[in-house]
Motif scaffolding. Structure first.
Motif, short mmCIF file in Angstrom:
data_model
loop_
_atom_site.label_atom_id
_atom_site.label_comp_id
_atom_site.label_asym_id
_atom_site.label_seq_id
_atom_site.Cartn_x
_atom_site.Cartn_y
_atom_site.Cartn_z
N LEU A 121 0.83 -1.20 0.00
CA LEU A 121 0.00 0.00 0.00
C LEU A 121 0.87 1.26 0.00
CD1 LEU A 121 -3.00 0.81 0.12
CD2 LEU A 121 -2.76 0.95 2.60
N GLU A 124 2.16 1.88 -3.44
CA GLU A 124 1.15 2.41 -4.34
C GLU A 124 0.91 3.90 -4.10
OE1 GLU A 124 -2.44 0.24 -4.36
OE2 GLU A 124 -1.52 -1.66 -4.95
N PHE A 125 0.93 4.33 -2.83
CA PHE A 125 0.63 5.73 -2.51
C PHE A 125 1.77 6.66 -2.89
CE2 PHE A 125 -3.11 4.37 -0.37
CZ PHE A 125 -3.90 5.51 -0.23
N PRO A 129 -2.77 9.13 -7.82
CA PRO A 129 -3.85 8.36 -8.45
C PRO A 129 -4.22 8.96 -9.81
CG PRO A 129 -4.71 9.74 -6.70
CD PRO A 129 -3.21 9.85 -6.62
N ARG A 138 -7.63 2.78 -3.43
CA ARG A 138 -6.54 2.89 -2.46
C ARG A 138 -7.09 3.10 -1.04
NH1 ARG A 138 -1.78 6.57 -5.27
NH2 ARG A 138 -1.55 5.34 -7.19
N THR A 142 -6.69 0.92 2.26
CA THR A 142 -6.17 1.51 3.50
C THR A 142 -7.00 1.12 4.70
OG1 THR A 142 -5.27 3.40 2.27
CG2 THR A 142 -5.56 3.67 4.64
#
Length: 401
Positions: A121, A124-125, A129, A138, A142
Motif C-alpha cells: 500500500l 502504491e501511494f 492516483p 486505495r 487503506t
C-alpha cells in the motif's frame, strides 16, 4: 514487492550462514584431529623401531636419544598450526535441522503477523492516483490494512460522496465518527450521507445527528447547509433562509460556495413571495422575546496584539444550561467599538432561544482562526437577566484560556 522479497531472502541467507558456518568449521576441525592422531601413531611406531634396534645392539644409547629427538621434531613440524578441537554437545544434526526450520518458521510467522499488505500500500501511494476510482480503491485498501484509522474512513466517506455513492458513504462516516469521538464535522457529513441515501427524506436520525453536531460546534457548516436544504424541501422557507444566512456568516469571504448558498436564500425568498408569505425579519424578535443590546470595545492594551481582519464573535450563553451560544453575531476587529443586538431571531437552534433562559452571560471573543469556539482574547460579562433592556458594556481584555 520483488525488492522486498529479495531483501528478505538476503537476510535468510545471513541467518543460514550463522547456523551452517559452525558446522563447516567442525568438519575442518575433525580433519585436523584425524591428521594429528595419525602423526602421533607414526611417532610412537618410530620410537618402537628405535628401541628394538638399540636392544639388538644396532644402535648405541646416544644414537637412540638422537633418533627420539629427530622423531619428536618431525611430530612437532607436522602438527604445527593445528587448533585445539572443541567438541559440541549439539552435534551436527541439530544445526542442520535448524538451518531448514528457521527460514520456514520465519516465513510462516511473517505471513501470519507481517505487514506485506501495508508495504504494498505504501508503494502504491507513492504514485499519484490517475482517477477518483483509483483513489477510492486505495482508500478501501487503506481501511482494510488500518481499520482503526478515523482519517482513512473519513476520506473514504468523502470520496464516496464525490462519486454520488451516499449509501456506501454512510457506514464509512459512521465508523469515522466512532473512531474520532464523534467530531462535529464527521457527524454533519454522516447526516448528509443518510439524507441523500434515503432519497432526500428527513429522518429522526438525521435530525439527531445535526443537533448533536451543532451542539458541539454551532458553526458546523455541513449541518447548517443540510438543515437549510431540509427546511426548503419541506417548504419551511423562513427556516431555510435562517440556516443558510447563518452558514454564510461563518464562511470565509473568499469561499466559492457563498454564491451558491446566497442563490438558495434568494430562491427561498422567491418561494415565500409566491406563497404570499412574509419573510421573518432577521433583526426583529417576537414581541415577547428577549433582545439584548451590547457595546463591545477592545481594551487599549490589546490594540497592538490583534489584526484588523481578526474575527470577533459576540454571543450570549445560558448561565445555567447548555454551553453552546444561544445567539451570536460576527464582525471583525476593524469594526470595534460597535453596538450589536442579540435576540431570539439570532438563535443558533430553534429550540434554544434567549427568552427560554432567565439568566445569560455575554461573551465577546477574538478568533484569528475564524471559529467562535476557539480564540485568543475574550471579554465576559456578569450573569444578567435575559429580559434586560439596558445597553450593556463589554470589553475584550483577557487571554482566552
Amino acid at each position: 514487492m520483488i525488492d522486498f522479497w529479495l531483501a528478505a531472502g538476503l537476510m535468510l541467507l545471513v541467518a543460514l550462514a550463522v547456523l551452517l558456518v559452525p558446522v563447516l568449521r567442525g568438519r575442518r576441525a575433525q580433519a585436523e584431529e584425524d591428521r594429528t592422531a595419525l602423526n602421533v601413531a607414526l611417532y610412537q611406531e618410530r620410537l618402537s623401531e628405535l628401541q628394538g634396534q638399540q636392544q639388538a645392539g644396532v644402535l648405541t644409547s646416544a644414537q637412540l636419544e638422537s633418533g627420539r629427538a629427530e622423531a619428536a621434531r618431525e611430530l612437532l613440524a607436522d602438527t604445527e598450526g593445528t587448533q585445539s578441537v572443541r567438541h559440541s554437545r549439539l552435534g551436527r544434526v541439530i544445526p542442520l535441522v535448524a538451518a531448514v526450520l528457521v527460514p520456514l518458521l520465519g516465513l510462516g510467522l511473517y505471513l501470519h503477523w507481517g505487514a506485506s499488505d501495508k508495504v504494498e500500500l505504501a508503494r502504491e501511494f507513492r504514485q499519484a492516483p490517475g482517477s477518483i476510482e483509483d483513489m477510492t480503491t486505495r482508500l478501501e485498501q487503506t481501511v482494510k490494512a488500518q481499520p482503526d484509522s478515523a482519517e482513512a474512513w473519513h476520506f473514504l466517506g468523502r470520496t464516496y460522496m464525490a462519486q454520488q455513492r451516499a449509501a456506501d458513504a454512510v457506514p464509512a462516516f459512521e465508523r469515522a465518527a466512532s473512531l474520532s469521538d464523534r467530531q462535529p464535522e464527521v457527524l454533519g457529513q454522516w447526516a448528509q450521507a443518510l439524507y441523500f441515501a434515503s432519497e432526500r427524506k428527513w429522518s429522526p436520525q438525521v435530525q439527531a445527528l445535526t443537533d448533536e453536531a451543532l451542539k458541539a460546534d454551532a458553526e458546523e457548516v455541513t449541518s447548517l447547509g443540510l438543515l437549510g436544504i431540509g427546511a426548503f424541501e419541506e417548504q419551511r422557507y423562513n427556516d431555510a433562509i435562517g440556516y443558510w444566512e447563518r452558514l454564510i456568516a461563518v464562511l470565509p469571504a473568499d469561499d466559492p460556495s457563498r454564491a451558491a448558498i446566497q442563490g438558495g436564500v434568494e430562491r427561498a425568498r422567491g418561494k415565500l413571495g409566491e406563497a404570499g408569505q412574509v419573510e421573518r425579519p432577521a433583526t426583529a424578535a417576537v414581541a415577547s422575546g428577549a433582545t439584548l443590546k451590547v457595546r463591545v470595545e477592545l481594551d487599549a492594551s490589546l490594540k497592538d496584539k490583534v489584526q484588523p481582519g481578526d474575527s470577533v464573535f459576540v454571543f450570549a450563553r445560558a448561565s445555567n444550561g447548555p454551553p453552546m451560544p444561544l445567539a451570536v453575531k460576527r464582525m471583525t476587529v476593524a469594526d470595534l467599538p460597535a453596538e450589536v443586538e442579540l435576540s431570539d431571531a439570532d438563535a443558533m437552534m430553534p429550540q434554544l432561544k434567549l427568552s427560554a433562559f432567565p439568566q445569560v452571560q455575554l461573551v465577546a471573543r477574538i478568533s484569528r482562526s475564524g471559529k467562535a469556539t476557539d480564540g485568543e482574547w475574550i471579554g465576559r460579562s456578569q450573569p444578567l437577566a435575559s429580559s434586560t433592556r439596558d445597553l450593556q458594556q463589554l470589553s475584550i481584555d483577557s487571554p482566552d484560556k
